[in-house]
Design an enzyme around this catalytic site. Sequence first.
Site, PDB file in Angstrom:
ATOM      1  N   LYS A 126     -14.242   0.304  -3.979  1.00 15.27           N
ATOM      2  CA  LYS A 126     -15.127   0.729  -2.939  1.00 15.27           C
ATOM      3  C   LYS A 126     -16.407   1.366  -3.624  1.00 15.27           C
ATOM      4  O   LYS A 126     -17.567   1.179  -3.352  1.00 15.27           O
ATOM      5  CB  LYS A 126     -14.791   1.293  -1.860  1.00 15.27           C
ATOM      6  N   HIS A 148       8.066 -26.756  -0.830  1.00 15.18           N
ATOM      7  CA  HIS A 148       7.550 -28.196  -1.434  1.00 15.18           C
ATOM      8  C   HIS A 148       6.527 -27.654  -2.390  1.00 15.18           C
ATOM      9  O   HIS A 148       5.505 -28.502  -2.688  1.00 15.18           O
ATOM     10  CB  HIS A 148       6.997 -28.943  -0.409  1.00 15.18           C
ATOM     11  N   GLU A 170       0.971  -1.191  -0.026  1.00 16.29           N
ATOM     12  CA  GLU A 170       0.076  -0.273  -0.018  1.00 16.29           C
ATOM     13  C   GLU A 170       0.709   1.297   0.001  1.00 16.29           C
ATOM     14  O   GLU A 170       0.550   2.371  -0.320  1.00 16.29           O
ATOM     15  CB  GLU A 170      -0.851   0.012   1.339  1.00 16.29           C
TER      16      GLU A 170
END
Length: 424
Positions: A412, A298, A277
Site C-alpha cells: 500500500k 483434471h 493472513e
Amino acid sequence: MIKVDLSGAKSFFKGENPDYEAAARAHETLVSGTGKGSDFRGWLELPSRMISGELPRIIETAEKIKSRSNALVVIGIGGSYLGARAAINLLKPVPDENDVKVFFLGNGLSPDYLCDTLKQIGDDDFDVNVISKSGTTLEPAVSFRIFRELLKKKYGDRAGEHIFATTDKERGALKSLANSEGWETFVVPDDVGGRYSVLSAVGLLPMAVAGIDVSKVISSAEKALKNMDLRSPENPVWQYAAARQHLYRIGYGTELLASFEPSFRFVGEWWKQLFGESEGKDGVGIFPASVEYTADLHSMGQFIQDGPRNLMETVVRFGSEAETYAVPFDEGNADGLNYLAGRDLGEIGKVVADAVRAAHVEGGVPNMVVEIPRRNEEGFAEMVIFFELACGISGYMSGVNPFNQPGVEAYKKNMFKMLGKPGT
Ligand code: PA5
C-alpha cells in the site's frame, strides 16, 4: 456437529500423535485473552452481540431493499466482502426468480468488470452497501465514488436513501461521510478484524438481502461456539488444528482446501484469507491454497498426485444433499455408462470422493476430512465457527499473533506513493 476424519492423515504422523496438549494451551490462551492480539477476539462474542444488537435492524433493512430494488451492489474488499460472497455462493448459488441480485464490486480496479456489472444492472432499481472499516481502502473507495455519482443521477436528492455504510462506529473517512450525508450505518466492531467479520453486519446484511435466513445463521453460530468450547481431543477443532500443525512441522508446508461442491469456491477464498493472513508471518506459516473437485482433478490432479510431497489436503464434505438425480438408462449404451444407470449423482460423487482420497493418500498426500452435516444456514454457521476457532488455536500453536496483518501495508505504501497520493 462437524466431524473431522483424520484416518487419511494418521499414516503420515511418523509415530507421534498431534500435540493435543499444545492445542489445549492455545485454546485456553485464545479464550482467556492472554495471547498476542487479544484485543481482536470480539468474533467469539459476535453471535450473542448481534442478537441483542444490530440483527433486527439488518433484517428490517434487507426487507426494505428487497421490497424496492432488484439489485444490491456490495462494495468491499478482503475481509469486508469475502465472507458474504462465500455465504451467498454456497447457500444461494442460483438465485430464485424474485431474489435481489447481489453484485460485488470494489474488490479490484477493472473497468471492464465494472462496466459489465453496470450492463447487468441496467435500468433496475438498486441499493448500495459500502463496507470498509477504515474507509480509506483504495479499491472500494474508488468504486463507491463511482456509485455515489450513479445514484445521484438515478435518484437525485433521494440518492442517500439507497446507501448503507458498514464501517467503524465512530472513526474514518466513510463514517465521517455517512454522518455528514445522513446515510444509515452499520458497525464493523473495533475488536473484530476483517477476516473474522462475516457474522457481523459486514456479512449479514448482504446475506439477508440475498434471501439467507440470517437469524438461523446467528443462532446456529451461537450454538456452535458453545459446542466447540469442549476441552478435549474429542473437539473437532483441536483435531484439525493439531493435525495440520503436526503435518506442517514434519514438512507439509502447503494445505489444499478442497470440496466437491462448485458452490464452495468462495468459501475457499474466504478460508485462504482467514488462514493466510492469520498464520503467514514472522517467517512461518502453512501456505493455504484451494481447489474445486472434480473439475480441478483434471487440471491440478497431476501435481497433487505426483508433484513435490509437501502438500496436505483438507476436504470439506457435506452430508445429505438437498437434491437427487439419477443417471438415465440408455438402450444403445454407446457411451458405456449403463453400469451407472439408476444411480444417484450424489451417491456416485461420494464413491468418487473416496476414490480420490485413497489415491491421494497412496500418492503421499495426508488427507483430512471435515464433515459438515448439511449445506444450509446451520452448516455454514458451524463451518465458520469451526475454521475461525481452528485458525486462532493453530496460530497460537505456531507462536504468531493470529489477529494482525502487518505485511499488507508494504504494497500500500508503494502504491499510494506511485499513484501520487498527497503526503506519501
Ligand atoms: O482482513 C483485513 O483486514 C483486510 O482484508 C481488510 O478487510 C481489507 O483490506 C478491507 O479493509 P477495509 O474494511 O478497511 O476497507
